[in-house]
Design an enzyme around this catalytic site. Structure first.
Site, PDB file in Angstrom:
ATOM      1  N   SER A 180      -9.302  25.242  67.760  1.00  0.00           N
ATOM      2  CA  SER A 180      -8.254  24.256  67.487  1.00  0.00           C
ATOM      3  C   SER A 180      -8.917  23.079  66.793  1.00  0.00           C
ATOM      4  O   SER A 180     -10.133  22.884  66.924  1.00  0.00           O
ATOM      5  CB  SER A 180      -7.635  23.785  68.809  1.00  0.00           C
ATOM      6  OG  SER A 180      -6.994  22.529  68.659  1.00  0.00           O
ATOM      7  N   TYR A 213      -7.720  19.928  77.530  1.00  0.00           N
ATOM      8  CA  TYR A 213      -7.608  20.957  76.493  1.00  0.00           C
ATOM      9  C   TYR A 213      -8.792  20.941  75.522  1.00  0.00           C
ATOM     10  O   TYR A 213      -9.416  21.989  75.271  1.00  0.00           O
ATOM     11  CB  TYR A 213      -6.303  20.733  75.730  1.00  0.00           C
ATOM     12  CG  TYR A 213      -6.054  21.665  74.576  1.00  0.00           C
ATOM     13  CD1 TYR A 213      -5.680  22.987  74.796  1.00  0.00           C
ATOM     14  CD2 TYR A 213      -6.172  21.221  73.264  1.00  0.00           C
ATOM     15  CE1 TYR A 213      -5.437  23.836  73.721  1.00  0.00           C
ATOM     16  CE2 TYR A 213      -5.931  22.066  72.193  1.00  0.00           C
ATOM     17  CZ  TYR A 213      -5.566  23.372  72.429  1.00  0.00           C
ATOM     18  OH  TYR A 213      -5.326  24.215  71.374  1.00  0.00           O
TER      19      TYR A 213
HETATM   20  C1  LIG Z   1     -10.536  13.545  57.375  1.00  0.00           C
HETATM   21  C2  LIG Z   1     -10.201  13.305  58.757  1.00  0.00           C
HETATM   22  C3  LIG Z   1      -8.763  13.534  59.067  1.00  0.00           C
HETATM   23  C4  LIG Z   1      -8.536  13.618  60.528  1.00  0.00           C
HETATM   24  C5  LIG Z   1      -7.107  13.585  60.892  1.00  0.00           C
HETATM   25  C6  LIG Z   1      -6.949  13.904  62.319  1.00  0.00           C
HETATM   26  C7  LIG Z   1      -5.546  13.774  62.779  1.00  0.00           C
HETATM   27  C8  LIG Z   1      -5.405  14.246  64.175  1.00  0.00           C
HETATM   28  C9  LIG Z   1      -4.390  15.298  64.286  1.00  0.00           C
HETATM   29  C10 LIG Z   1      -4.409  15.974  65.590  1.00  0.00           C
HETATM   30  C11 LIG Z   1      -3.733  17.260  65.509  1.00  0.00           C
HETATM   31  C12 LIG Z   1      -3.730  17.939  66.820  1.00  0.00           C
HETATM   32  C13 LIG Z   1      -3.988  19.382  66.667  1.00  0.00           C
HETATM   33  C14 LIG Z   1      -4.017  20.029  68.001  1.00  0.00           C
HETATM   34  C15 LIG Z   1      -3.680  21.461  67.865  1.00  0.00           C
HETATM   35  C16 LIG Z   1      -3.554  22.073  69.152  1.00  0.00           C
HETATM   36  O1  LIG Z   1      -4.361  22.844  69.537  1.00  0.00           O
HETATM   37  C17 LIG Z   1      -2.374  21.674  69.917  1.00  0.00           C
HETATM   38  N1  LIG Z   1      -1.380  22.671  69.768  1.00  0.00           N
HETATM   39  C18 LIG Z   1      -2.731  21.401  71.308  1.00  0.00           C
HETATM   40  O2  LIG Z   1      -1.998  20.318  71.745  1.00  0.00           O
END
Ligand SMILES: CCCCCCCCCCCCCCCC(=O)[C@@H](N)CO
Length: 282
Positions: free
Chosen positions: A113, A126
């Site tokens: 993830s 998680y």
């Molecule tokens: C260049 C840098 C950019 C960084 C941006 C980061 C933004 C954060 C987004 C968080 C997204 C969460 C995903 C979780 C997925 C998951 O496994 C879920 N289903 C569990 O809750």
């Protein structure tokens, strides 16, 4: 569990593949198992192999997210997340590993993830379970050098599934707010992107989100690169400390916004006990 062709052995198996196609449609076999129980996973693999033959590609994608503030999470929740997301993947890998080495062929694919690359409010049970999957994948990648068994890992962002709908019920608003920055992906798009990377035999599978693709490059760590990625990452490396600071500042801002409400009960308890400093003013 579905049997798929191993991209590394494409040529070798082309003949058999052709004859399979001539014989009729692709075979699908399923056998449900609780991946937290090693024996059940072994039984499932044995049943699948008896029905379809040896496993060419193992896709470890069983998992679930239990979200919440750290102070609201029961200790059992951390154990459950490790047991399902980490040990579940480990059990499946272990169940096919000796057979793959014996045939000196095979591909183990871990679906981690984005939360294996970064930490976030609400994800304290998680994210570590997904970080553990990354640790395992990196160890096996190195250990399997000299064999023809290979390992890949994917770091998908939020995917529009029933599990995603369920986790939303306990998702802290700060987590939801920060996640808004990355678009919800459809399972089909994520799967297609994953398969494209698999066919190229890469350890780090491509991401269908451009932003998370950037994050993957920035946090890729001690793994080999293709020449093209080296150049791209070297350029990105110049900007990444700034990008990371800005993104972290944004996430921290959201967390600070919620602090008074999030910690209200704990701070009130501290004050009632005469121990607490008054909560900081906003
Ligand atoms: C260049 C840098 C950019 C960084 C941006 C980061 C933004 C954060 C987004 C968080 C997204 C969460 C995903 C979780 C997925 C998951 O496994 C879920 N289903 C569990 O809750």
């Amino acid at each position: 569990m579905a049997r798929q062709k191993n991209p590394q052995q494409q040529q070798q198996q082309q003949q058999q593949q052709n004859s399979n196609e001539q014989q009729g449609p692709q075979l699908v076999y399923y056998h449900s198992a609780d991946v937290t129980k090693y024996k059940q996973v072994v039984d499932a693999v044995q049943a699948a192999e008896a029905a379809l033959g040896p496993v060419d590609v193992l896709l470890c994608c069983a998992g679930m997210a239990e979200l919440g503030y750290f102070h609201d999470c029961e200790p059992d929740m951390f154990a459950r997340q490790m047991s399902l997301n980490y040990l579940g993947s480990l059990h499946a890998a272990k169940a096919v590993y000796d057979g793959m080495l014996g045939r000196n062929a095979g591909h183990i694919v871990f679906v981690a993830s984005t939360m294996a690359l970064m930490g976030l409010i609400g994800m304290s049970a998680y994210a570590p379970s997904k970080f553990a999957v990354r640790g395992l994948a990196e160890c096996l990648r190195n250990e399997l050098q000299g064999s023809k068994v290979c390992v890949s890992i994917a770091y998908p962002a939020d995917i529009n599934t029933p599990g995603y709908a369920k986790e939303a019920l306990t998702k802290p608003w700060e987590t939801a707010k920060v996640s808004e920055g990355v678009r919800l992906q459809s399972p089909e798009v994520v799967a297609a992107q994953l398969l494209r990377g698999l066919a190229r035999g890469e350890f780090l599978l491509p991401n269908s989100s451009f932003l998370i693709g950037l994050l993957q490059s920035i946090t890729a760590g001690l793994i080999p690169r293709r020449l093209a990625s080296l150049a791209w990452e070297a350029l990105l490396g110049l900007a990444s400390p700034l990008i990371c600071s800005l993104v972290a500042a944004e996430h921290d801002g959201v967390a600070r916004q919620g602090a008074a409400r999030r910690f209200a009960r704990l701070w009130a308890a501290g004050q009632a006990a005469g121990q607490g400093a008054p909560p900081p003013a906003e």
